[in-house]
Structure formats: C-alpha cells, structure tokens
Write an enzyme that holds these catalytic residues in place. Structure first.
Site, PDB file in Angstrom:
ATOM      1  NE  ARG A   8      -4.462  -2.003   1.428  1.00  0.00           N
ATOM      2  CZ  ARG A   8      -5.069  -2.171   2.236  1.00  0.00           C
ATOM      3  NH1 ARG A   8      -5.280  -2.048   3.605  1.00  0.00           N
ATOM      4  NH2 ARG A   8      -6.235  -2.845   1.740  1.00  0.00           N
TER       5      ARG A   8
ATOM      6  CE1 TYR B 184      -3.094   1.646  -7.968  1.00  0.00           C
ATOM      7  CE2 TYR B 184      -2.884  -0.021  -9.942  1.00  0.00           C
ATOM      8  CZ  TYR B 184      -2.479   1.144  -9.138  1.00  0.00           C
ATOM      9  OH  TYR B 184      -1.335   1.843  -9.730  1.00  0.00           O
ATOM     10  CD  GLU B 185      -2.207  -3.275  -3.095  1.00  0.00           C
ATOM     11  OE1 GLU B 185      -1.735  -4.245  -3.612  1.00  0.00           O
ATOM     12  OE2 GLU B 185      -2.283  -3.444  -1.861  1.00  0.00           O
ATOM     13  N   GLY B 186      -7.087  -1.232  -2.366  1.00  0.00           N
ATOM     14  CA  GLY B 186      -7.822  -0.936  -1.156  1.00  0.00           C
ATOM     15  C   GLY B 186      -8.146   0.460  -1.487  1.00  0.00           C
TER      16      GLY B 186
ATOM     17  CD  GLN C  81      -5.876   2.038   1.899  1.00  0.00           C
ATOM     18  OE1 GLN C  81      -5.094   1.792   2.918  1.00  0.00           O
ATOM     19  NE2 GLN C  81      -5.904   0.897   0.774  1.00  0.00           N
TER      20      GLN C  81
END
Lengths: 606, 606
Positions: free
Chosen positions: A296, A440-442, A447
């Site tokens: 992240r 992407y990646e949350g 988050q």
C-alpha cells in the site's frame, strides 16, 4: 511531450538532513554498505535510466497500449528492451536479500528507486513492481525449495510475479473468493477459477510469470477463514527452473481502461492449473497480507509520482505560455503578454502541486524507514513495534497521497488550459493514469475504514496516541520553550501544528465515544477523518522540513536558495492547505442520520 | 452499459413549484403558448428522444470517435441519423424566434431540452449546441440578408454553426488574435489565419457549416479593440442558399482529446476564405460576447449533466453490488454480502451526487428565467437589468457547477471501485467527458476573475449586493418572524443560509478593501471566493426547494415521498456540503504573499 528530471536535490535533503538516513543505516549492520557515496551513485544512475529510458516510453506506451491476441499479450514498443536493461543493470535485485540473489541494500532505497521509475513511467514500473509482492510473500512463507526455484529468479528479474486476489464477484470482500484447489496427493494442487484485474498477469517481458493465487481447499470453512495461498507458474518447470509445458493458466482478455494502458490488466482463467501450497492451509489471507502495508505504501507512491510529473511539466508551461497581463502591472513589457506564472491563481495551483509533491515525498521517506526497521528487526518485539507504527500510517499515506496526487494531476491539466485536454501534451494522461491509485490496493473508503475502525478503535487508539505523541514531542522540542536556535522562526509552524494535533486527538476521542452508540458514525466520518489526519500528518513533515532547512541555511551556502524555497513552501502549506481541516472537522462530526435516513428506494424518482 | 431516465419529476417540481415558471411565461405575451400541457408534452417527447436515440450512441461514440481523412471528418455511426431525427422533430428550432423559422418557445425551455440531451450524450449535443452561439450572434448583429440566408437555416438545423475564436498562441487572451481580413471592395472579405479548438468545426451532419470568425482588418488597432467579426461559410452559396463551390476553409486535423471524443474539435485553416462582416468594424469582441453569458450557462449545464448521469448509474450499481456487511449488522442475511449502498461512505458519495445534480439543476432553472427576461425585455432598461443579474450569477454557475460536476463524475467512478476504471461500465467516460467543462468557455480561473474583478469590484459590488439582498429577503420571508406556515421546519436552513450570506457580504467587503492595497489579492482569492459563492448560492436554492417541498407535502399526497426526499437532501446539503465554506473562507483571505514571494526561478531545483 512530457519531460522529467529526477528531484535529486530534494531526495538528498530528505535522506541526509530531514530523516538522517545514514545514521539509520548505520544502526542496521546489514545496511552499513549504504554509505552516502554509494547511495548518491545509485540515485544518479537510476535517475539517468528513468529520464533516458523510461520517460520516452511513457506517452508512446499510453498511445499503443497493450495488445491481446489469442491469449498472448504484447507490451508497447520498447518495453521489453527497457526491462532487459533494468534487469541487466541489477535494479530489480537492489533491495532484496543477498542469499536469494539480491544486493542486500535497504528497502528504503528501493522506494527511492521506485519513485523515480514510477514518475518517469508508472505503467512500465508496474511490471517489475508487482513482483515485489510475490517475492516478499515467498520469502516469508515459502519453503526452501520454493525460494530456490522462484524467489531467486524473481529477485534477479528473470521472471516476474503477480498477486491473484480479485474475482468478478469480489475485490474488497475476499471472503467471497470461489476459486478452488484440489490436492493431487503429490505435493501439487489443481487450481481452478477466474481471477480479474491481475496487473502484469500476462506480458512478453519474461519467459515465465509466477502467480500467487487465493483459492479454497475442499471442505474449507466459508468466508475469509477458508482461503489458502498457492504458487501457480504460467509455465511449468523442473526444480532447476528449466521451462517445460505451459500450465493451464490462460489469459482470457485484458481490460480496456481509463489509463495505465501500457500496463496489462489480465483476466486469468485457471483450469486445473498446477500449483503448490504456500503457507499453512486456510491461512492464505493472513499470508498474503503480511506485506499489505508495504504494497500500500508502494501505491501511495503513485500519488507522489503523479504530483511530481504534473508539477514539473506545469511549471515549464506556466513560464512559457503568454496570456494577459499581471494585475499589478506588466511584468514582461517586451513580450506580447506576460507568462501565466505571474497570475496568482496559476501560482496557487503550482504551489499546491509543489507542496503535495514534496510533502508527499517526505511522508514516504519517513515511512520507508519503518519498512527497513521491520525487515531488519532482531526480535519479534522490535518487528511488531515497527509494524504497528507502519500499520497506522499506511492507510493515511495510501488514501491521502493518492487523492492529492490526483488533485495535483488535475491542477496540471488545468494550468495548461484547453491544451491540457489534448493528448499530445501528456497532462491528461497523468490524470487518467493517477485515477486508478485511489481504487486499487484498497479504495480510499477502505483505507479510511482500516484507519478508523481497525487501526484506531480496535486497539483503543494506542498507535494513534503514539503518533500524536511523536508530533507533540517534535513541537515541544522545536518551540519557544526549547533550545532550538530557530525556535522563533519555527513557531509559526509549531503553533498551528500543535493545535491541529490537539484537535485531532479530541475528534478521535469524540468519534470513539459516538461509535459506541452508533456504529454508522465510523463509515460516515471515516473518509473525512482520514483526510483530516493526512493534512495534519503532512503538516508535521512540512514543519520537519522547515526545521531542517533553517539548520542548513547557516552552513550550506551553496544551496541557500533551495532551503529558502523549502521554508516558503512550508509557509504556503500552513496558510493554504492545512486550513482544509476546518471543513473536514465539521463534516466528519456530522450526524450519520443525514446519510442514512433517506430510504434506499427514495433516492431516485426517475 | 450506461443507462439514463430523464428526471421528469424533478423538472416539473422546479418549473411548477419552485420557480413558478407558468406565472413567468404568462408575463411574457410571446410565451403564452408555453402552457403546462404543452411543456409536459415537450419534456416527455424530448425525454424519449434522449433515452432511446441519444443515450445508445454515447459509449459507442466515445469508442469510435471521429475520424479524419484528408480534411473530411466522419462522425461516429448513428450520429448523422440521430441529427436528422432531431431536425425533423423540430427540436433545433424550439426556442428560437418565429420570424426566422423557429417555434418561438422560451429560451428556458431550450435549456430544459439541452439538459436532457446533454445528459444522454454530451458529445452529440455539442453539434446542434454550437449553432446557438452563431444563431444568437447573427440574430442581434446580422443584416436582414444575413438573417435570411444563414439564420433561418441554422434555426431549422439545415446547417450548423461555430464560433472561431482561439488560435494556437491565444485562447483567453483574444487580444493576441492574428487572423487577417482583407476587404474585397464588393461587400466580401478574404479571411486568412488558423483557428484551433473549433468544436463542430467540421463534420458530416449537414451540407454547410457557418463559421463566425474573429479577425483583424488592415490597420486595425492592436489588442482587443482591433478585432472584427465575420461570417465565413464552409461552402459558398447564392442568396437562396444553393450550395456552390467550397470556400477556402479546410480542416487541417482534429484533436485527440481526453474525452468528448465523438465531438470533433477542428483545426481550421482559412486561406483567403470568403466572408462577410457582421457588426461594426473593430467591435468584433463585443459582438461575439453579447451572448457570452448564455453560452457559459450552457456550459455550466454540463456539470449538471455529468452529475446526473454519474448519479443515476452509481445508484443502480450501489444497490446491486454485494460487498461486506453493514457495521450495524447484516441487512440482507439471505445474500452472500450486503449491497454496498448500506455503507455510510457509499451513501455519502451518492448523497453528494444527488445534492449536486438537483442543486445544480435548480441553479440552472433560476438562471434560465433571466435569459427569458433578457430576450423578452420591452425596454433597454429592462434588458440591462436582467443582463446585469445574469452577468453576476453566470461565472458562479459556470465554474462552480462544472467543478462539482467533475466531482460527482469522480465519485461515480469511485463507487464502482476497480470496475469504474474499466471502459465498458461508462463511468470513466463521464469523468473524461466532464473534464473539459472547467476549461472551455473560460476556465475556472477566468470565471473567478470575471466574478470578483469585473462583476463585483468594477461595479462596486452593486450586482452582488442585489443578489445577497434577494437571499436575505427570502430568509426573512420564510423565517421565524414571518407568516410562513413552515417556518419552524425551515429555520434549520434559514439560519445557516443567512449566516453564510452575511459572511459572504463581509468577506466581499474585506477583499474589496484589501484589493485597494494589493491587486494580487484578487487573483489569489478569486477561485476560493467563487467556490464560496457557489456553495452559498446552492444553499439558497436548496432552501427554496425545501420550502416548496414543505408546501407541496400538504397538498400533493401522491408525490409525498418525492418531497420528503427533497427535504432530506436539503438537510444533507446543509450539514455536509455547505461547511466546505469554512476552509474556503480562511484560504481566500490569506495573504497573497504566500503565493507570490517565491521567485519564479526558485520553484524548482531539478
């Protein structure tokens, strides 16, 4: 045509003066080799590679995109050659352990490299970038055989890797994963299922691609506790790595996307593909998330990259484009009009970009030290302590920096006026490329929940208190009551920073209390709360940079202008950006009722 | 695949209940025909055309784009047929004067039509849309012959028109225009020069295109006072409109853009092209800007269109996509997960979109009445009064609504998560298409300067005072001290609205005083000031809608849910969006020094 020069002066300032990186490296015996001379040489070589090889492929990569033909993906012209240079130059192995073919330099140095590569060409950088997740996972959870076969080749860059999580029905909610694994009884498993949104899932840069895949064993519990992790190579090999038959992993298509078009986003069909289990059965999500924070932070970096590239190019344009006259009188009477940089609103956009780019870089460099600490921890306690601090700041970095990176990219487009909307200038591409970073990646929403619900409320605010304490300690150390020779000058930063931090503490406590009565306050406040946290955090780093700049002003005559510019940018940040917390403070404390009271069915009458 | 249903209930609510449009139409004898029955019929027919004909061409138009081949531009499949249907249906002539072939209905009704068309397919709508500027210009400044030949054909839609202002070296700063006009002595002129960014500058929808072109006569004064206006047809014709030889206007290329790809943006080369003067010599800019406000409101509309289309599609998705569980407990235990609409942050994004779309529509409908007033003014004094009011609110609408339209589009993409980034869903296209709206017809920066420097400071705040007085009058009329039966309920809107308006007055005065000492405060404050103004203005319309909804709740049982939803959306706006003014208030009052003190050359050290 986009241009890019690596911000080497700023990088050195952060490493040496703000974050005292060389003291930090000396603390870890493994990193003793990372001396100023070596690091300077690496930074300057990497800058050359990025400026000369990667940047020229940025716009052409977007224009050509990747092509898909019957399962085969071809990357844009020049990508393969650049990747070969990258591997031959030893860049992929830079910050990976020596025992698996790496150069053993600190992960933080890998972050410095990644920033330059990602700014010059984010899409290209995703191919080697995705490998890091696979490498980290195998390093921690893999068997010796798996390390020997896969990790060494991923480390050198001979092969690349992916992380295969998402399926059509689920991305965030991985408990819904349906892919299946059957035990063949010989140490191998047959994997079947469809994975989507797999970055670098198929390409022509290497002969093999090592997929790390989430799937369910027969009889596994439902939900997140029944998912295991498998290594599934694109091509089958023997233990010596000699490539044999194709595995049953086929690329069904690649996505047509808004941006990062040169990065192939694959649909992968696993049809009884051979794989091996990595880590314990049903613990796949935990294993996969070991390096979630690092991944992240790597995505947070995209915000800084977009901000920097947009800023550099807008600045050039703003000095060249002639339009109208300054309201305070002609600045260039010899020209047909003044360059647009004389206009305060253009200046405001440029200063905002500068503050985001440099402030964001500082946030990344601070965090990269924590990543080093985790990797080099001597005890589990040390590792956990660093991981705890990293876990707290990661969602702030990821969401806040990617949101601000998109803002900077959009400001860049805006500075170019109508020309910003035209492809040839490259500014609209930065906007399109950056737009994925808040997804992407949350997503930003995920988050924010991670920060408020998990990292703060779930551990009774412990990691938050620690960070706030750190900021207030800095404030005390540099303020009126201390022996700091620059305290008089610093107080204009210290005072608003202390106040914002104290408010942050108060709001956090109030939200925690409210959440006991109404759980919906968490989701209703979370994104505003995260952005609030981001502005306070960035203020902390701007204050640190100002302090370091004051210290250097006296001693480093050659770079005085650089330090003066830093201090003035800090002033800008505190006067023009930190006040954004005011509105956020109000909206995050608002009653969730205003969001939830309207029945779903009454949201539309069309 | 994008879907769209025209928001007919909301349109009727605004026309009938909020803005009492039928009283307004009755005041203008020319508009008597615009009865509720006729208007309802037009709205519902137009909705059908937009939903069934234009929407299906929206994504295919983006995918195909326009093609350029040796000067010839081909629009995407289906565009030509849809345009023919549009012309055959009499849509282009709807709100234009009867004496030139129009139907004589009010301009405000044209705005209602434009909103639906623009939401269904903005790129397509630009072709007929651009004609309005040319039609208006010829109507006011053209000779009888010019009206006979050009205006009638533009009105029916037989031909389309353009506005040719921008050149490679200048867009905003039209004083730099270089194109030349030579008098042929026979009533015609030879026009030579290059124009860029000409929307609908070349296409295959009609046999002729009528360009309105800015150029300089020999010996004309430098700068903005030496520019004249010419009508230059693509094809030469006789006075009966029979098409003859091609004029020397060639399309050199069309731009590759971020979005609105189905709308051709032409580079036009005029090489001794035959044209005629329209309006007085050297007064071209004034003539062209007669309808600048109307054109800008037409662009403000794009913000509403983007917000509405993004909202409708996000709402559908948020109800269907299953991910995670509500923090307050499972809402759909029968399903594998809850639909994402249960999550407060998703709700917040949806409610923000809803508030923007409906609040923006209200701002447009209010303003459209002023456009009617100008067109139907009986005396120059009446016309000026309406034009004055329109001139004040126009930059607010243009900049604020296009900025918020982009925000809504981006929220829509965000609600779709990773899928929002993929082309097939259409959400990323809305972001790309909407992104032009803060640039053309004057950027957000230019609108902000227009508002603060010209519309406020230059006339000593007269038009501002008038508008603030109108809002405060409304507040007084609906508040505790009045006979309004809904005053108790309304006070939660009236109180913050009065306060925000009073602050707006104070900040305006303080900026005016500061500007006397430092002209840079104007540009340094202007964008934040405009956005502040926008939020207060939109609050005024949300309060008006709430009042109208309370009034209707008692009488219109059938639509109670609609009115309740309105009131709850107003609550959302006041609690979650109006507080954005807090930060803007602080940053707009900041010293311009923080922007200007850093020497140009010290902005970068790469």
């Amino acid at each position: 045509m986009l241009s890019y020069k690596a911000p080497v002066t700023d990088i050195k300032f952060l490493l040496e003066d703000v974050f005292k990186y060389y003291d930090h490296y000396q603390k870890h015996a493994e990193f003793e080799e990372a001396t100023p001379d070596l690091v300077d040489a690496i930074v300057s070589e990497c800058a050359k590679f990025c400026e000369n090889e990667l940047l020229p492929l940025n716009q052409s990569g977007d224009k050509e995109g990747c092509t898909f033909n019957d399962g085969v993906v071809t990357t844009p012209n020049g990508f393969k050659e650049a990747y070969k240079q990258y591997v031959d130059g030893g860049w992929q192995s830079l910050s990976h352990p020596i025992e698996h073919g790496g150069q053993g330099l600190p992960p933080s140095l890998g972050m410095v490299k990644s920033e330059m590569m990602g700014t010059a060409n984010w899409s290209w950088a995703m191919y080697p970038g995705l490998s890091h997740g696979a490498m980290n996972t195998i390093q921690v959870h893999g068997s010796d055989e798996q390390k020997e076969l896969y990790l060494t080749r991923l480390t050198t860059g001979t092969w690349t890797g992916t992380m295969c999580l998402t399926e059509p029905q689920c991305g965030t909610d991985l408990g819904q994963v349906k892919s299946k694994a059957e035990d063949n009884g010989d140490g191998t498993y047959n994997i079947t299922g469809t994975k989507i949104f797999i970055s670098a899932g198929e390409h022509d840069l290497t002969d093999n691609i090592i997929h790390i895949v989430l799937a369910r064993l027969p009889g596994a519990p439902a939900g997140t506790r029944g998912i295991s992790l498998f290594i599934v190579p694109k091509m089958q090999t023997d233990q010596q790595g000699n490539i044999g038959a194709a595995n049953n992993v086929t690329c069904g298509s690649i996505e047509e996307k808004m941006g990062i078009k040169a990065s192939a986003t694959a649909v992968l069909n696993f049809d009884n593909a051979k794989g091996v289990l990595i880590g314990p059965e049903n613990k796949g999500l935990e294993c996969m998330f070991t390096f979630m924070n690092t991944a992240r932070v790597g995505t947070a970096l995209q915000g800084v990259c977009a901000a920097e590239l947009a800023y550099q190019n807008s600045l050039i344009y703003a000095k060249e484009r002639l339009s109208m006259r300054s309201l305070t009188g002609k600045k260039h009477p010899d020209k047909v009009a003044d360059p647009i940089i004389v206009h305060p609103d253009v200046r405001k956009m440029l200063m905002t970009q500068k503050a985001i780019s440099e402030g964001g870089r500082a946030m990344i460099y601070y965090t990269a030290k924590l990543v080093d600490d985790i990797e080099m921890a001597k005890t589990e306690k040390e590792r956990k302590r660093a991981d705890y601090r990293l876990g707290f700041i990661t969602p702030i970095l990821k969401a806040f920096l990617t949101e601000l990176g998109s803002e900077s990219a959009n400001l860049g487009l805006q500075i170019f006026g109508g020309h910003g909307y035209i492809k040839e200038w490259g500014m609209e591409q930065i906007v399109r490329d950056a737009r994925i970073s808040t997804l992407y990646e949350g997503t930003t929403g995920i988050q924010s929940l991670d920060l408020l619900a998990r990292k703060i409320l779930l551990n009774r605010g412990k990691s938050f208190k620690q960070f706030a304490f750190e900021i207030l300690g800095f404030c005390k150390d540099k303020s009126m009551v201390s022996s700091n020779p620059h305290k008089a000058a610093m107080n204009r930063f210290i005072w608003p920073l202390s106040k914002a931090t104290a408010n942050w503490q108060q709001y956090t406590l109030r939200l925690a209390l409210k959440a006991k009565k109404d759980r919906d306050i968490i989701g209703s406040a979370s994104v505003d709360y995260l952005m609030y946290s981001g502005y306070v955090t960035m203020a902390y780093f701007w204050a640190q940079m100002a302090q370091a700049a004051y210290e250097k002003l006296a001693t480093d005559v050659e770079n005085r202008d650089f330090y003066r510019a830093k201090i003035k940018t800090a002033e800008f940040y505190f006067e023009r950006m930190l006040p954004r917390t005011k509105s956020l403070a109000e909206t995050m404390m608002a009653d969730p009722k205003t969001l939830m009271q309207l029945d779903e069915e009454l949201l539309s009458f069309v």
